[in-house]
Design an enzyme around this catalytic site. Structure first.
Site, PDB file in Angstrom:
ATOM      1  CG  HIS A 126      -4.927   7.508   3.683  1.00  0.00           C
ATOM      2  ND1 HIS A 126      -4.078   8.402   3.084  1.00  0.00           N
ATOM      3  CD2 HIS A 126      -6.004   6.388   3.363  1.00  0.00           C
ATOM      4  CE1 HIS A 126      -3.966   7.665   2.422  1.00  0.00           C
ATOM      5  NE2 HIS A 126      -4.706   6.429   2.279  1.00  0.00           N
ATOM      6  N   GLY A 127      -7.945   8.109   7.725  1.00  0.00           N
ATOM      7  CA  GLY A 127      -8.063   8.198   8.841  1.00  0.00           C
ATOM      8  C   GLY A 127      -9.439   8.381   9.000  1.00  0.00           C
ATOM      9  CB  THR A 175      -9.565   3.818   9.455  1.00  0.00           C
ATOM     10  OG1 THR A 175      -8.351   4.814   9.293  1.00  0.00           O
ATOM     11  CG2 THR A 175      -9.904   5.027  10.765  1.00  0.00           C
ATOM     12  CG  ASP A 219      -2.447   1.038   1.202  1.00  0.00           C
ATOM     13  OD1 ASP A 219      -2.768   1.579  -0.209  1.00  0.00           O
ATOM     14  OD2 ASP A 219      -2.704   1.046   2.221  1.00  0.00           O
ATOM     15  CG  HIS A 220      -0.625   4.991   0.096  1.00  0.00           C
ATOM     16  ND1 HIS A 220      -0.733   5.772  -1.074  1.00  0.00           N
ATOM     17  CD2 HIS A 220      -1.362   4.475   0.540  1.00  0.00           C
ATOM     18  CE1 HIS A 220      -1.870   6.457  -0.611  1.00  0.00           C
ATOM     19  NE2 HIS A 220      -2.434   5.093   0.350  1.00  0.00           N
ATOM     20  CG  ASP A 250       0.752   7.283  -3.333  1.00  0.00           C
ATOM     21  OD1 ASP A 250       0.445   8.246  -4.955  1.00  0.00           O
ATOM     22  OD2 ASP A 250       0.210   7.757  -2.869  1.00  0.00           O
TER      23      ASP A 250
END
Ligand code: G3H
Ligand code: 13P
Ligand code: ZN
Length: 351
Positions: free
Chosen positions: A191-192, A277, A83-84, A105
């Site tokens: 995100h988050g 999250t 991821d990323h 990314d």
């Protein structure tokens, strides 16, 4: 069965008209919870690790845990995805470790913070495709920048900023120039746990973030075979935040991405839905509850077990809502070698 290339999972999801949750992991309990949920719901699934997760788990532990996961559940098609990824070197490292899919990314520079130019993004994403496809490994790229910042990752763009959303015409060019397998789009998610600044002017209550779903519709019309990825797709359920606060947490009111909006995306080419999250919230609430209700307890299994169970329940709900449930046995799992041949002989369809 070994880990399968993510491209097969996405191609099959497109055929079946459903989406597949990509769940972030850092430890054994999360991997077990996802695999149990996938096994019980008969779901193909994507397990992903960020650079932070690789550092935390010291890489080799994560690799060995994933080997255990596929041994325990051979009938569950599971891809392991980076991821990323922030550079060609990071993607190469993940591939060498056995990841069957990587995200380059290139929307951000190597620092994971500064937005790249379009040309830089094309260059670095294409370089990863050239490295990954001959090995059968899937590549996800990103165009446009997500809002927010998480664990030092992200450009710190305000969650209501619309200047960095994905441009559908540019997306067409980006996919053609890079040859990637999946495209992460910026449509207003972040995100988050704090995804929205919107409030109801009358009540002052938080509202969900305004998403530019029209961009997804437009990209799908231009490229019906393009597998889109929705990052920042946790729904931040109120009941999970309430449990955290009930047991001593202090999370302000917040709103995530309504499942209905994700389901609208699924009708228009979204095939991978990133959720981290919600699992974090479920685990934290479960741990807080045990420790507050039983202050005498000190065996980690007494709180890690409930945390694993709480996150499993979240995964089950998402697998059902995204439509992947019931599809684990639809197809014969491919290996990286099988996929390598398809890329090589040119029979892999352009997305
Ligand atoms: O990209 C965001 C994911 O939630 C991963 O977060 O970098 O804190 O592991 P992380
Ligand atoms: P959430 O923070 O909404 O779970 O998003 C996770 C994500 O996009 C990982 O890449
Ligand atoms: Zn993300």
């Amino acid at each position: 069965m070994p880990l399968v290339p993510m491209r097969q999972i996405l191609d099959e999801a497109a055929k079946g008209g459903y989406g597949v949750g990509a769940f972030n992991v850092n430890n054994m309990e999360q991997i077990q919870a996802i695999m149990e949920a996938a096994n019980e719901t008969k779901s193909p699934v994507i397990i992903q690790a960020s650079r932070g997760a690789l550092k935390y788990s010291r890489m080799i532990y994560l690799k060995k845990l994933m080997e255990a996961a596929v041994i325990e559940y051979p009938d569950v098609p599971v891809a392991l995805h980076l991821d990323h990824g922030n550079s060609v070197a990071t993607c190469k490292q993940a591939i060498e470790l056995g990841f069957t899919s990587v995200m380059m990314d290139g929307s951000l520079g190597e620092d994971g913070k500064t937005p790249n130019s379009y040309e830089q993004n094309v260059e670095v994403t294409r370089a990863v495709v050239e490295l990954a496809h001959p090995l059968g490994v899937t590549v996800e790229g990103e165009l446009g920048c997500l809002g927010g910042i998480e664990d030092g990752h992200g450009a710190g763009i305000a969650v209501d900023d619309t200047d960095h959303l994905t441009d559908p015409a540019q997306a067409e060019d980006f996919v053609a120039q890079t040859g990637l397998d999946a495209l992460a789009v910026a449509i207003g998610t972040s995100h988050g746990a704090y995804k929205s600044l919107r409030k109801d002017p009358k009540t002052g209550e938080m509202l969900p973030p305004a998403l530019a779903m029209d961009r997804i519709h437009d990209i799908h019309e231009r490229m019906p075979n393009c597998h889109m990825v929705m990052h920042g797709s946790s729904s931040v359920p109120r009941e999970l935040v309430d449990i955290i606060n009930q047991y001593g947490g202090k999370m302000p009111n917040t709103y995530g991405i309504p499942i209905e909006q994700i389901q609208d995306g699924l009708k228009h080419g979204v095939r991978k839905i990133n959720v981290d999250t919600d699992s974090r919230l479920a685990m934290t609430g479960a741990v807080r509850k045990v420790l507050v209700e039983h202050p005498d307890k000190f065996d980690p299994r007494d709180w890690l077990g409930p945390a694993r169970e709480a996150s499993k329940q979240v995964y089950i709900k998402r697998m059902v809502a995204f439509g992947q449930a019931g599809h684990a046995g639809d197809y014969k799992q491919m290996s990286l070698d099988d996929m390598k041949k398809l890329y090589k002989n040119g029979s892999m369809a352009k997305v």
